[in-house]
Design an enzyme around this catalytic site. Sequence first.
Site, PDB file in Angstrom:
ATOM      1  N   HIS A   1      10.676   6.804 -12.754  1.00  0.00           N
ATOM      2  CA  HIS A   1      11.123   6.409 -11.417  1.00  0.00           C
ATOM      3  C   HIS A   1      11.751   5.040 -11.489  1.00  0.00           C
ATOM      4  O   HIS A   1      11.295   4.177 -12.229  1.00  0.00           O
ATOM      5  CB  HIS A   1       9.978   6.418 -10.403  1.00  0.00           C
ATOM      6  CG  HIS A   1       8.725   5.731 -10.859  1.00  0.00           C
ATOM      7  ND1 HIS A   1       7.866   6.283 -11.793  1.00  0.00           N
ATOM      8  CD2 HIS A   1       8.195   4.531 -10.533  1.00  0.00           C
ATOM      9  CE1 HIS A   1       6.852   5.458 -12.004  1.00  0.00           C
ATOM     10  NE2 HIS A   1       7.035   4.377 -11.268  1.00  0.00           N
TER      11      HIS A   1
ATOM     12  N   GLU B   1       2.291   3.289 -13.578  1.00  0.00           N
ATOM     13  CA  GLU B   1       1.125   4.030 -13.080  1.00  0.00           C
ATOM     14  C   GLU B   1       1.385   5.526 -13.006  1.00  0.00           C
ATOM     15  O   GLU B   1       0.469   6.324 -13.232  1.00  0.00           O
ATOM     16  CB  GLU B   1       0.733   3.515 -11.684  1.00  0.00           C
ATOM     17  CG  GLU B   1       0.125   2.121 -11.723  1.00  0.00           C
ATOM     18  CD  GLU B   1      -0.030   1.512 -10.343  1.00  0.00           C
ATOM     19  OE1 GLU B   1       0.189   2.224  -9.339  1.00  0.00           O
ATOM     20  OE2 GLU B   1      -0.357   0.317 -10.281  1.00  0.00           O
TER      21      GLU B   1
HETATM   22  P1  AMP Z   1       4.696   2.334 -11.256  1.00  0.00           P
HETATM   23  O1  AMP Z   1       3.564   1.355 -11.278  1.00  0.00           O
HETATM   24  O2  AMP Z   1       5.998   1.755 -11.695  1.00  0.00           O
HETATM   25  O3  AMP Z   1       4.329   3.618 -11.955  1.00  0.00           O
HETATM   26  O4  AMP Z   1       4.943   2.671  -9.723  1.00  0.00           O
HETATM   27  C1  AMP Z   1       4.332   3.745  -9.061  1.00  0.00           C
HETATM   28  C2  AMP Z   1       4.664   3.575  -7.601  1.00  0.00           C
HETATM   29  O5  AMP Z   1       4.428   4.802  -6.959  1.00  0.00           O
HETATM   30  C3  AMP Z   1       3.826   2.519  -6.896  1.00  0.00           C
HETATM   31  O6  AMP Z   1       4.700   1.547  -6.304  1.00  0.00           O
HETATM   32  C4  AMP Z   1       3.069   3.324  -5.833  1.00  0.00           C
HETATM   33  O7  AMP Z   1       2.890   2.629  -4.631  1.00  0.00           O
HETATM   34  C5  AMP Z   1       3.963   4.538  -5.670  1.00  0.00           C
HETATM   35  N1  AMP Z   1       3.299   5.746  -5.199  1.00  0.00           N
HETATM   36  C6  AMP Z   1       2.160   6.307  -5.660  1.00  0.00           C
HETATM   37  N2  AMP Z   1       1.878   7.433  -5.007  1.00  0.00           N
HETATM   38  C7  AMP Z   1       2.884   7.615  -4.108  1.00  0.00           C
HETATM   39  C8  AMP Z   1       3.183   8.612  -3.131  1.00  0.00           C
HETATM   40  N3  AMP Z   1       2.374   9.675  -2.926  1.00  0.00           N
HETATM   41  N4  AMP Z   1       4.294   8.464  -2.391  1.00  0.00           N
HETATM   42  C9  AMP Z   1       5.112   7.410  -2.568  1.00  0.00           C
HETATM   43  N5  AMP Z   1       4.897   6.439  -3.469  1.00  0.00           N
HETATM   44  C10 AMP Z   1       3.798   6.542  -4.235  1.00  0.00           C
END
Ligand code: AMP
Length: 119
Positions: free
Chosen positions: A104, A99
């Site tokens: 990360h 996402e």
């Molecule tokens: P991915 O789907 O691997 O890209 O994971 C993105 C992650 O970022 C998800 O687990 C979200 O909950 C997390 N996320 C999105 N926005 C934030 C934020 N502002 N602070 C901390 N985590 C976030």
Amino acid sequence: MNYDKNNIFAKILRKEIPCKKIYENEHVLAFHDINPQKKIHALVIPKGEFVDFDDFANKATEVEIVGFFKGVTHVSRLLGLEKKGYRVLSNIGQNGGQEVPHLHFHLFGGEKVGKMVER
Ligand code: AMP
């Protein structure tokens, strides 16, 4: 895919939006996921502009790569995850379910993490 400087993790790195910081050094920033999927759900990101693991592995310097991996394991130890084990996961692109387009690693732990992937 070009790096989007306005992605949310880039904004966190620039301190334009806050995070629940766990650790920071010259290579990495680690913080708690805003929507934790397990008792412990941390995110570790490199400070450089890399879209995903593929981009990082191909473009990062050896210093950045070593710094990132050492950062991940340092954070796992700060959280005590190494004692009972944990999962490291990185989603890549559309099929991977990524996402946020800044590399990360998710660190899941503090309890049994469960099946590796959905069927
Ligand atoms: P991915 O789907 O691997 O890209 O994971 C993105 C992650 O970022 C998800 O687990 C979200 O909950 C997390 N996320 C999105 N926005 C934030 C934020 N502002 N602070 C901390 N985590 C976030």
